[in-house]
Design a protein around this motif. Structure first.
Motif, PDB file in Angstrom:
ATOM      1  N   LEU A  14       0.975  -1.370  -0.019  1.00 31.96           N
ATOM      2  CA  LEU A  14      -0.056  -0.035   0.026  1.00 31.96           C
ATOM      3  C   LEU A  14       0.817   1.172   0.074  1.00 31.96           C
ATOM      4  CD1 LEU A  14      -2.752  -1.199   2.426  1.00 31.96           C
ATOM      5  CD2 LEU A  14      -2.833  -0.930   0.047  1.00 31.96           C
ATOM      6  N   ALA A  15       1.969   1.027   1.003  1.00 31.98           N
ATOM      7  CA  ALA A  15       3.142   2.448   0.724  1.00 31.98           C
ATOM      8  C   ALA A  15       3.468   2.518  -0.437  1.00 31.98           C
ATOM      9  CB  ALA A  15       3.801   1.966   2.013  1.00 31.98           C
ATOM     10  N   GLY A  16       3.959   1.486  -1.106  1.00 35.42           N
ATOM     11  CA  GLY A  16       4.373   1.634  -2.658  1.00 35.42           C
ATOM     12  C   GLY A  16       3.700   2.365  -3.493  1.00 35.42           C
ATOM     13  N   VAL A  17       2.161   1.683  -3.246  1.00 35.68           N
ATOM     14  CA  VAL A  17       1.469   2.306  -4.369  1.00 35.68           C
ATOM     15  C   VAL A  17       1.352   4.080  -4.264  1.00 35.68           C
ATOM     16  CG1 VAL A  17      -1.072   2.232  -5.350  1.00 35.68           C
ATOM     17  CG2 VAL A  17       0.246   0.342  -5.024  1.00 35.68           C
ATOM     18  N   ALA A  18       1.009   4.190  -2.805  1.00 35.68           N
ATOM     19  CA  ALA A  18       0.831   5.678  -2.535  1.00 35.68           C
ATOM     20  C   ALA A  18       2.046   6.504  -2.940  1.00 35.68           C
ATOM     21  CB  ALA A  18       0.782   5.676  -0.996  1.00 35.68           C
ATOM     22  N   LEU A  19       3.228   5.925  -2.462  1.00 32.74           N
ATOM     23  CA  LEU A  19       4.487   6.601  -3.038  1.00 32.74           C
ATOM     24  C   LEU A  19       4.714   6.943  -4.573  1.00 32.74           C
ATOM     25  CD1 LEU A  19       6.911   7.762  -1.510  1.00 32.74           C
ATOM     26  CD2 LEU A  19       8.103   5.431  -2.352  1.00 32.74           C
ATOM     27  N   GLY A  20       4.038   5.770  -5.321  1.00 34.04           N
ATOM     28  CA  GLY A  20       4.147   5.621  -6.756  1.00 34.04           C
ATOM     29  C   GLY A  20       3.333   6.759  -7.215  1.00 34.04           C
ATOM     30  N   LEU A  21       2.235   6.982  -6.522  1.00 37.02           N
ATOM     31  CA  LEU A  21       0.952   8.060  -7.156  1.00 37.02           C
ATOM     32  C   LEU A  21       1.605   9.465  -6.784  1.00 37.02           C
ATOM     33  CD1 LEU A  21      -2.181   6.452  -5.828  1.00 37.02           C
ATOM     34  CD2 LEU A  21      -1.686   6.603  -7.978  1.00 37.02           C
ATOM     35  N   GLY A  22       2.276   9.518  -5.510  1.00 36.73           N
ATOM     36  CA  GLY A  22       2.849  10.722  -5.246  1.00 36.73           C
ATOM     37  C   GLY A  22       4.075  11.146  -5.979  1.00 36.73           C
ATOM     38  N   LEU A  23       4.627  10.216  -6.607  1.00 34.80           N
ATOM     39  CA  LEU A  23       5.868  10.559  -7.612  1.00 34.80           C
ATOM     40  C   LEU A  23       5.219  10.833  -8.844  1.00 34.80           C
ATOM     41  CD1 LEU A  23       8.596   7.764  -6.680  1.00 34.80           C
ATOM     42  CD2 LEU A  23       8.671  10.179  -6.259  1.00 34.80           C
ATOM     43  N   GLY A  24       4.102  10.165  -9.251  1.00 32.07           N
ATOM     44  CA  GLY A  24       3.645  10.294 -10.495  1.00 32.07           C
ATOM     45  C   GLY A  24       2.903  11.591 -10.934  1.00 32.07           C
ATOM     46  N   VAL A  25       2.455  12.215  -9.807  1.00 33.63           N
ATOM     47  CA  VAL A  25       2.000  13.742 -10.022  1.00 33.63           C
ATOM     48  C   VAL A  25       3.215  14.966 -10.121  1.00 33.63           C
ATOM     49  CG1 VAL A  25      -0.135  13.043  -9.316  1.00 33.63           C
ATOM     50  CG2 VAL A  25       1.522  13.931  -8.015  1.00 33.63           C
ATOM     51  N   LEU A  26       4.580  14.349  -9.638  1.00 34.67           N
ATOM     52  CA  LEU A  26       5.432  15.512  -9.866  1.00 34.67           C
ATOM     53  C   LEU A  26       5.540  15.691 -11.283  1.00 34.67           C
ATOM     54  CD1 LEU A  26       7.833  14.245  -6.798  1.00 34.67           C
ATOM     55  CD2 LEU A  26       6.120  16.283  -6.913  1.00 34.67           C
ATOM     56  N   PRO A  27       6.131  16.897 -11.534  1.00 31.79           N
ATOM     57  CA  PRO A  27       6.527  17.214 -12.815  1.00 31.79           C
ATOM     58  C   PRO A  27       7.973  16.215 -13.429  1.00 31.79           C
ATOM     59  CG  PRO A  27       6.979  19.239 -11.549  1.00 31.79           C
ATOM     60  CD  PRO A  27       6.385  18.041 -10.626  1.00 31.79           C
ATOM     61  N   PRO A  28       7.906  15.746 -14.688  1.00 35.46           N
ATOM     62  CA  PRO A  28       8.850  14.810 -15.060  1.00 35.46           C
ATOM     63  C   PRO A  28      10.334  15.150 -14.752  1.00 35.46           C
ATOM     64  CG  PRO A  28       7.189  15.133 -16.640  1.00 35.46           C
ATOM     65  CD  PRO A  28       7.012  16.079 -15.654  1.00 35.46           C
ATOM     66  N   ASP A  29      10.704  16.335 -14.678  1.00 32.24           N
ATOM     67  CA  ASP A  29      12.172  16.841 -14.442  1.00 32.24           C
ATOM     68  C   ASP A  29      12.392  17.232 -13.097  1.00 32.24           C
ATOM     69  OD1 ASP A  29      10.640  18.929 -15.076  1.00 32.24           O
ATOM     70  OD2 ASP A  29      11.846  19.749 -16.647  1.00 32.24           O
ATOM     71  N   SER A  30      11.500  17.144 -12.124  1.00 33.16           N
ATOM     72  CA  SER A  30      11.693  17.445 -10.896  1.00 33.16           C
ATOM     73  C   SER A  30      12.721  16.685  -9.982  1.00 33.16           C
ATOM     74  CB  SER A  30      10.228  17.764  -9.986  1.00 33.16           C
ATOM     75  OG  SER A  30       9.993  16.278  -9.532  1.00 33.16           O
ATOM     76  N   GLN A  31      13.656  17.183  -9.299  1.00 33.93           N
ATOM     77  CA  GLN A  31      14.559  16.528  -8.593  1.00 33.93           C
ATOM     78  C   GLN A  31      14.018  15.422  -7.879  1.00 33.93           C
ATOM     79  OE1 GLN A  31      17.999  16.302  -8.285  1.00 33.93           O
ATOM     80  NE2 GLN A  31      18.336  17.655  -9.953  1.00 33.93           N
ATOM     81  N   MET A  32      13.093  15.755  -7.125  1.00 40.45           N
ATOM     82  CA  MET A  32      12.390  14.755  -6.190  1.00 40.45           C
ATOM     83  C   MET A  32      11.772  13.459  -6.780  1.00 40.45           C
ATOM     84  SD  MET A  32      10.038  15.950  -3.024  1.00 40.45           S
ATOM     85  CE  MET A  32       8.871  14.852  -2.419  1.00 40.45           C
ATOM     86  N   ARG A  33      11.322  13.832  -8.035  1.00 39.09           N
ATOM     87  CA  ARG A  33      10.650  12.654  -8.766  1.00 39.09           C
ATOM     88  C   ARG A  33      11.967  11.763  -9.304  1.00 39.09           C
ATOM     89  NH1 ARG A  33       6.395  10.646 -12.672  1.00 39.09           N
ATOM     90  NH2 ARG A  33       7.505  10.161 -14.432  1.00 39.09           N
TER      91      ARG A  33
END
Ligand code: ASP
Length: 411
Positions: A14-33
């Motif tokens: 569940l944490a992995g899916v949530a994290l993936g959703l979070g990463l997915g909405v970040l802009p493609p070139d953002s450092q965090m993503r």
């Protein structure tokens, strides 16, 4: 309080899916993503690499020891036949489910092929006509065992291990050392799997985060009807058909299947690879379902390489989807050809991510559908591959319990 491994894995997923959703909405070139995806890729990759590390010694030793023990109990032939019949039976049901659902819901009839012209144009043909596939498949079964061991060619390894196991049985008491050596290798490999599984929650969270973050959601939406048909029928097979058969034949409660098999099913979901999941499956079946090592050693490796219900279902559904996209009506006869080829394609697909996509080519070719359509299917394959791999692995778990049940007392 210490959480059980099952609970840890569930939370991790569940944490992995949530994290993936979070990463997915970040802009493609953002450092965090970028950094998040790198870390997830690294952690997940390490987990898979470790499972693969132990896979080869485990497959090899478990089959040889399994065959030798089965022979000692003199029910080798019954196990063999029951395994093959059961696997064939469940794959047939899966293919028919895929075909029926596709005929009823007709996914693809609402889309236009020209929408995908770009994808088609950039596709490099992977030609693999049927006779070539058969030839490659059959000759690939027999390989220098050392090359197969070194390269992790599981199918060839399974075949050689079966032959060596049989030879050891014939050799009888004359070769006690090799038998003993492999028995110890098997026990040690299983011990190593136990250690690797301590890392499973981390590996599973990382792999799911990456999978969710990098799946192209827009494309999934465009092909929503096809995705829904495939997911719906695959889940039907996994939630109703397989547990139903298990209950009917072995009286094992579906909840017990889920509870006992969860570690393995989650690993399959995260890795999209039945082969990488196999070490976990063997442990789970032996520890949680009390299937004898001899049956496990034979039924699980054979199932991992050959029994793929989810893949068989997918191949049939995808072929009909492509036909609809191209505006081609397949006759009843052609649909039967699709069924048979889908099963062969599933048997021939190695248990690695998107393997079914490569063998899909021969299903399409068998009825003259445009092979280039693979280009449309590939970009949406991550999610579908993860789900069909779970059902592939579930089929192996159910198969082992059923075979054990049907061959035990009377053996
Ligand atoms: N990924 C699947 C498996 O390992 C094979 C496939 O692509 O269908 O079971």
């Amino acid at each position: 309080m210490r959480l059980s491994m099952n609970t840890q894995i569930l939370i991790a997923a569940l944490a992995g899916v949530a994290l993936g959703l979070g990463l997915g909405v970040l802009p493609p070139d953002s450092q965090m993503r970028v950094q998040g995806l790198y870390a997830a890729g690294l952690a997940g990759g390490l987990f898979i690499a470790m499972l693969k590390m132990v896979l080869v010694p485990l497959v090899f030793s478990s089959i040889v020891v399994g065959v030798a023990q089965l022979r000692a109990q003199s029910n080798l032939q019954r196990v063999w036949v029951t395994t093959l019949v059961f696997y064939l039976f469940t794959m047939t049901i899966a293919v028919l489910l895929g075909l029926t659902a596709s005929n009823v819901f007709r996914p693809g009839s609402d889309l236009h092929m020209d929408m995908f012209a770009g994808a088609l144009a950039s596709f490099e043909k992977q030609q693999l006509p049927f006779p070539d596939f058969i030839q490659q498949f059959l000759t690939g079964l027999f390989r220098n065992p050392f090359a197969a061991l070194a390269q992790g060619d599981i199918m060839a390894l399974v075949v050689f291990a079966l032959i060596l196991g049989a030879a050891l049985v014939r050799g009888g008491e004359r070769y006690p050392l090799i038998g003993k050596l492999l028995e110890e290798t098997l026990n040690l490999s299983l011990m190593i799997v136990g250690v690797i599984m301590k890392l499973a929650p981390w590996g599973i969270a990382a792999l799911l985060a990456k999978l969710v973050a990098t799946q192209d959601v827009t494309l999934l939406q465009t092909m929503a009807r096809f995705v829904a048909v495939v997911l719906g029928t695959t889940l039907l097979h996994g939630v109703v058909v397989l547990p139903g058969l298990l209950w009917l034949i072995a009286r094992v409660n579906p909840l017990a299947l889920w509870r006992g098999g969860r570690e393995s099913l989650m690993t399959a979901l995260a890795t999209s690879s039945s082969a990488a999941t196999m070490p976990v499956t063997m442990r789970v079946v032996q520890d949680n379902f009390r299937v004898s090592p001899a049956t496990v050693g034979f039924v699980v490796p054979v199932g991992t390489t050959m029994n793929m219900d989810g893949t068989a279902l997918y191949e049939a559904a995808a072929a009909l989807f492509v036909a609809n996209l191209a505006g081609i009506e397949l006759s009843a006869g052609q649909q039967i050809v699709v069924c048979v080829m889908s099963m062969l394609a599933a048997v021939g697909a190695p248990g690695i991510p998107s393997a079914g996509m490569v063998t899909m080519v021969m299903v399409l070719q068998s009825v003259g559908l445009p092979v280039e359509a693979i280009a449309i299917l590939l970009p949406i394959d991550r999610l579908l591959d993860a789900v069909r791999t779970v059902v592939n692995v579930e089929g192996d778990i159910v198969g082992s319990i059923v075979v054990e049940h049907l061959t035990r007392e009377r053996g």
